[in-house]
Write an enzyme that holds these catalytic residues in place. Structure first.
Site, mmCIF file in Angstrom:
data_model
loop_
_atom_site.group_PDB
_atom_site.id
_atom_site.type_symbol
_atom_site.label_atom_id
_atom_site.label_comp_id
_atom_site.label_asym_id
_atom_site.label_seq_id
_atom_site.Cartn_x
_atom_site.Cartn_y
_atom_site.Cartn_z
ATOM 1 N N ARG A 228 -7.591 11.070 -6.793
ATOM 2 C CA ARG A 228 -8.801 10.312 -6.504
ATOM 3 C C ARG A 228 -10.017 11.233 -6.561
ATOM 4 O O ARG A 228 -11.062 10.857 -7.099
ATOM 5 C CB ARG A 228 -8.688 9.679 -5.120
ATOM 6 C CG ARG A 228 -9.778 8.693 -4.799
ATOM 7 C CD ARG A 228 -9.622 8.301 -3.343
ATOM 8 N NE ARG A 228 -10.440 7.183 -2.940
ATOM 9 C CZ ARG A 228 -11.720 7.263 -2.656
ATOM 10 N NH1 ARG A 228 -12.348 8.411 -2.785
ATOM 11 N NH2 ARG A 228 -12.387 6.203 -2.271
ATOM 12 N N ASP B 241 -6.637 -3.466 -7.574
ATOM 13 C CA ASP B 241 -7.199 -4.083 -6.378
ATOM 14 C C ASP B 241 -7.389 -5.573 -6.621
ATOM 15 O O ASP B 241 -7.539 -6.001 -7.768
ATOM 16 C CB ASP B 241 -8.538 -3.447 -5.991
ATOM 17 C CG ASP B 241 -8.866 -3.753 -4.529
ATOM 18 O OD1 ASP B 241 -8.307 -3.081 -3.656
ATOM 19 O OD2 ASP B 241 -9.645 -4.685 -4.284
ATOM 20 N N TYR C 180 -14.269 -12.462 0.006
ATOM 21 C CA TYR C 180 -15.046 -11.272 -0.376
ATOM 22 C C TYR C 180 -16.246 -11.649 -1.245
ATOM 23 O O TYR C 180 -17.327 -11.072 -1.120
ATOM 24 C CB TYR C 180 -14.150 -10.255 -1.091
ATOM 25 C CG TYR C 180 -13.200 -9.573 -0.135
ATOM 26 C CD1 TYR C 180 -13.626 -8.482 0.627
ATOM 27 C CD2 TYR C 180 -11.915 -10.039 0.057
ATOM 28 C CE1 TYR C 180 -12.773 -7.870 1.537
ATOM 29 C CE2 TYR C 180 -11.047 -9.437 0.963
ATOM 30 C CZ TYR C 180 -11.487 -8.349 1.696
ATOM 31 O OH TYR C 180 -10.650 -7.752 2.603
ATOM 32 N N ARG D 53 -3.898 6.510 0.277
ATOM 33 C CA ARG D 53 -4.507 7.700 0.884
ATOM 34 C C ARG D 53 -3.606 8.510 1.806
ATOM 35 O O ARG D 53 -3.941 9.628 2.158
ATOM 36 C CB ARG D 53 -5.769 7.297 1.650
ATOM 37 C CG ARG D 53 -6.924 6.981 0.714
ATOM 38 C CD ARG D 53 -8.094 6.405 1.479
ATOM 39 N NE ARG D 53 -7.684 5.140 2.083
ATOM 40 C CZ ARG D 53 -8.516 4.251 2.608
ATOM 41 N NH1 ARG D 53 -9.801 4.513 2.619
ATOM 42 N NH2 ARG D 53 -8.074 3.140 3.122
ATOM 43 N N ARG E 276 0.821 -1.225 0.000
ATOM 44 C CA ARG E 276 0.000 0.000 0.000
ATOM 45 C C ARG E 276 0.854 1.274 0.000
ATOM 46 O O ARG E 276 0.494 2.259 0.623
ATOM 47 C CB ARG E 276 -0.951 0.031 1.195
ATOM 48 C CG ARG E 276 -2.111 -0.926 1.099
ATOM 49 C CD ARG E 276 -3.172 -0.404 0.118
ATOM 50 N NE ARG E 276 -4.272 -1.341 -0.013
ATOM 51 C CZ ARG E 276 -5.370 -1.320 0.759
ATOM 52 N NH1 ARG E 276 -5.530 -0.386 1.659
ATOM 53 N NH2 ARG E 276 -6.306 -2.204 0.575
HETATM 54 O O1 CP3 Z 1 -0.084 -1.943 -2.408
HETATM 55 C C1 CP3 Z 1 -0.374 -1.047 -3.241
HETATM 56 O O2 CP3 Z 1 -0.044 0.158 -3.065
HETATM 57 C C2 CP3 Z 1 -1.022 -1.444 -4.537
HETATM 58 C C3 CP3 Z 1 -2.440 -1.314 -4.639
HETATM 59 C C4 CP3 Z 1 -3.352 -2.196 -3.822
HETATM 60 C C5 CP3 Z 1 -4.603 -1.750 -3.325
HETATM 61 N N1 CP3 Z 1 -5.252 -2.825 -2.773
HETATM 62 C C6 CP3 Z 1 -5.114 -0.384 -3.430
HETATM 63 C C7 CP3 Z 1 -6.243 0.047 -2.597
HETATM 64 C C8 CP3 Z 1 -3.232 -3.538 -3.483
HETATM 65 C C9 CP3 Z 1 -2.076 -4.496 -3.720
HETATM 66 C C10 CP3 Z 1 -4.446 -3.926 -2.846
HETATM 67 C C11 CP3 Z 1 -4.719 -5.292 -2.401
HETATM 68 C C12 CP3 Z 1 -5.936 -5.549 -1.634
HETATM 69 N N2 CP3 Z 1 -7.180 -5.050 -1.832
HETATM 70 C C13 CP3 Z 1 -6.006 -6.500 -0.596
HETATM 71 C C14 CP3 Z 1 -4.874 -7.380 -0.135
HETATM 72 C C15 CP3 Z 1 -3.916 -6.662 0.736
HETATM 73 C C16 CP3 Z 1 -4.463 -6.280 2.074
HETATM 74 O O3 CP3 Z 1 -4.586 -5.053 2.308
HETATM 75 O O4 CP3 Z 1 -4.758 -7.160 2.879
HETATM 76 C C17 CP3 Z 1 -7.329 -6.518 -0.128
HETATM 77 C C18 CP3 Z 1 -7.867 -7.359 1.000
HETATM 78 C C19 CP3 Z 1 -8.067 -5.593 -0.924
HETATM 79 C C20 CP3 Z 1 -9.519 -5.289 -0.854
HETATM 80 C C21 CP3 Z 1 -9.755 -3.891 -0.461
HETATM 81 N N3 CP3 Z 1 -9.455 -2.800 -1.244
HETATM 82 C C22 CP3 Z 1 -10.332 -3.428 0.731
HETATM 83 C C23 CP3 Z 1 -10.797 -4.316 1.886
HETATM 84 C C24 CP3 Z 1 -10.370 -2.045 0.661
HETATM 85 C C25 CP3 Z 1 -11.005 -1.109 1.650
HETATM 86 C C26 CP3 Z 1 -10.141 -0.865 2.825
HETATM 87 C C27 CP3 Z 1 -9.336 0.371 2.616
HETATM 88 O O5 CP3 Z 1 -8.158 0.367 2.962
HETATM 89 O O6 CP3 Z 1 -9.908 1.355 2.117
HETATM 90 C C28 CP3 Z 1 -9.769 -1.656 -0.571
HETATM 91 C C29 CP3 Z 1 -9.588 -0.273 -1.058
HETATM 92 C C30 CP3 Z 1 -8.236 0.113 -1.560
HETATM 93 N N4 CP3 Z 1 -7.366 -0.673 -2.257
HETATM 94 C C31 CP3 Z 1 -7.663 1.414 -1.427
HETATM 95 C C32 CP3 Z 1 -6.421 1.382 -2.085
HETATM 96 C C33 CP3 Z 1 -5.458 2.507 -2.272
HETATM 97 C C34 CP3 Z 1 -8.313 2.624 -0.750
HETATM 98 C C35 CP3 Z 1 -9.268 3.224 -1.723
HETATM 99 C C36 CP3 Z 1 -9.566 4.659 -1.430
HETATM 100 O O7 CP3 Z 1 -10.450 4.912 -0.601
HETATM 101 O O8 CP3 Z 1 -8.937 5.520 -2.044
#
Ligand code: CP3
Length: 343
Positions: free
Chosen positions: A36, A73, A149, A27, A23
């Site tokens: 965004r 994602d 999910y 944000r 990540r």
């Molecule tokens: O690592 C990186 O910077 C690359 C991008 C990336 C994202 N999600 C961007 C993201 C990667 C590799 C993921 C993987 C991901 N997505 C996982 C596995 C890793 C982990 O965190 O356990 C999972 C479970 C998801 C599913 C997911 N996506 C959830 C549960 C959420 C909501 C929780 C949150 O943090 O907002 C997301 C959203 C998400 N994925 C955001 C980002 C930058 C936030 C979106 C936003 O509000 O701008």
């Protein structure tokens, strides 16, 4: 001379300890929040190659990192299989849950690759703009975690629906997992064709399963994906991240054959050194809250990790993703520390 991250994954001696952060684009960066807001929503970013490529590279413009991870994602796979996906502002993902074979059969998979094509275009764009030391990492969610999910319909604490399907009727749950194995191989392989130089499989909810089920739903599907990807792309190293696997980490590494394993912050570094590093490259595992905290405690722990793990095959990372409230200055400090610059 190989890039540091690729060298570490190939068990060569890297020119420096490679470092990236899960990540690392997101944000906590004001430039991410700005794009965004312009794009509208999170998924609008994921499916727009110009935005997604820019966001992938944003952390590398600020920090001397050894990898760019594709901005996307794990839930683009269910979406490409025809399951509706929404991210409501301030909340996690929401999908109409699939609870049985009948639900699975209703999916329209006919546009699978077409739906993912913007993501392959993002990979191509990032590849042309990548700083020379950085490795481009592609990724996917592991079948078990993506199934969590798809079946729960979003995030969950207990995983009651998905676990009880797997316990009650493993043969029909296997149909879902097999579908995800097949599609994940196609998806990761296309990312490699587009220019990904390493891949990571995120199994964020590996911790939810007891040992026998961990073997069947985490290790076995991962082993199939590793094997198939290696046949198609023998030079692309594979990192597995079975978060919270605990006692399962060693068996996971032995039986999947991953080139690297991501460990969460609950794994003691000396245990990883003694039990995992002889088998594979270890990636991790600073607590994301220490990065948020910064200061001496962060530096002490980062130094302790380096002392314990950097004599062996090691990639510095967090135990999970960068948290939203993390000051970017703390990331800058950590990067300088790991790369040996003081002051
Ligand atoms: O690592 C990186 O910077 C690359 C991008 C990336 C994202 N999600 C961007 C993201 C990667 C590799 C993921 C993987 C991901 N997505 C996982 C596995 C890793 C982990 O965190 O356990 C999972 C479970 C998801 C599913 C997911 N996506 C959830 C549960 C959420 C909501 C929780 C949150 O943090 O907002 C997301 C959203 C998400 N994925 C955001 C980002 C930058 C936030 C979106 C936003 O509000 O701008």
């Amino acid at each position: 001379m190989s890039k540091p991250l690729l060298a570490a994954l190939r068990s060569e001696k890297p020119t420096r300890t490679p470092l990236w952060l899960m990540r690392q684009a997101g944000r906590y960066l004001p430039e991410y929040r700005e794009l965004r807001a312009k794009a509208g929503g999170f998924l609008d970013l994921c499916y727009n190659p110009a935005y997604a490529a820019e966001i992938t590279l944003q952390p590398l413009r600020r920090f001397d990192l050894d990898a760019a991870i594709l901005f996307s994602d794990i839930l683009v796979i269910p979406k490409a299989l025809g399951q509706d996906l929404r991210f409501e502002t301030g909340e996690g993902p929401a999908l109409p849950p699939i609870r049985d074979l009948a639900g699975l059969e209703k999916l329209d998979q006919s546009r699978f690759l077409e739906s993912l094509s913007p993501i392959f275009e993002t990979v191509r764009r990032v590849k042309t703009d990548l700083p020379p030391q950085a490795t481009l990492i592609g990724f996917a969610g592991a079948p078990w975690t993506v199934a969590c999910y798809m079946v729960e319909g979003g995030g969950s604490k207990e995983f009651a629906h998905v676990k009880s399907w797997a316990f009650r009727d493993p043969d029909s749950f296997q149909v879902l997992i097999d579908l995800l194995v097949e599609k994940t191989i196609i998806y990761l392989s296309a990312q490699c064709d587009a220019g990904a130089e390493a891949v990571q499989l995120f199994d964020s909810w590996a911790s939810a399963l007891p040992p026998a089920e961990f073997n069947r739903w985490v290790i076995q599907p991962t082993a199939k994906i590793v094997k198939a990807l290696r046949e198609k792309h023998p030079h692309i190293p594979f990192i597995g991240f079975p978060r919270g696997a605990g006692f399962g980490f060693e068996r996971y590494v032995r039986e999947t054959g991953v080139n690297g394993v991501g460990i969460d912050q609950n794994v003691p570094a000396d245990w990883a050194r003694d039990h995992l590093q002889p088998l594979t490259t270890v990636q991790g595992n600073l607590d994301p809250i220490l990065l948020l905290t910064g200061g001496n405690r962060m530096e002490e722990e980062a130094n302790r990790l380096l002392e314990t793990l950097s004599p062996g095959r090691f990639i510095f990372n967090l135990g999970h993703g960068v948290l939203q409230q993390t000051p970017p200055d703390h990331v800058a400090r950590l990067v300088d520390l790991v790369h040996g610059k003081n002051g």
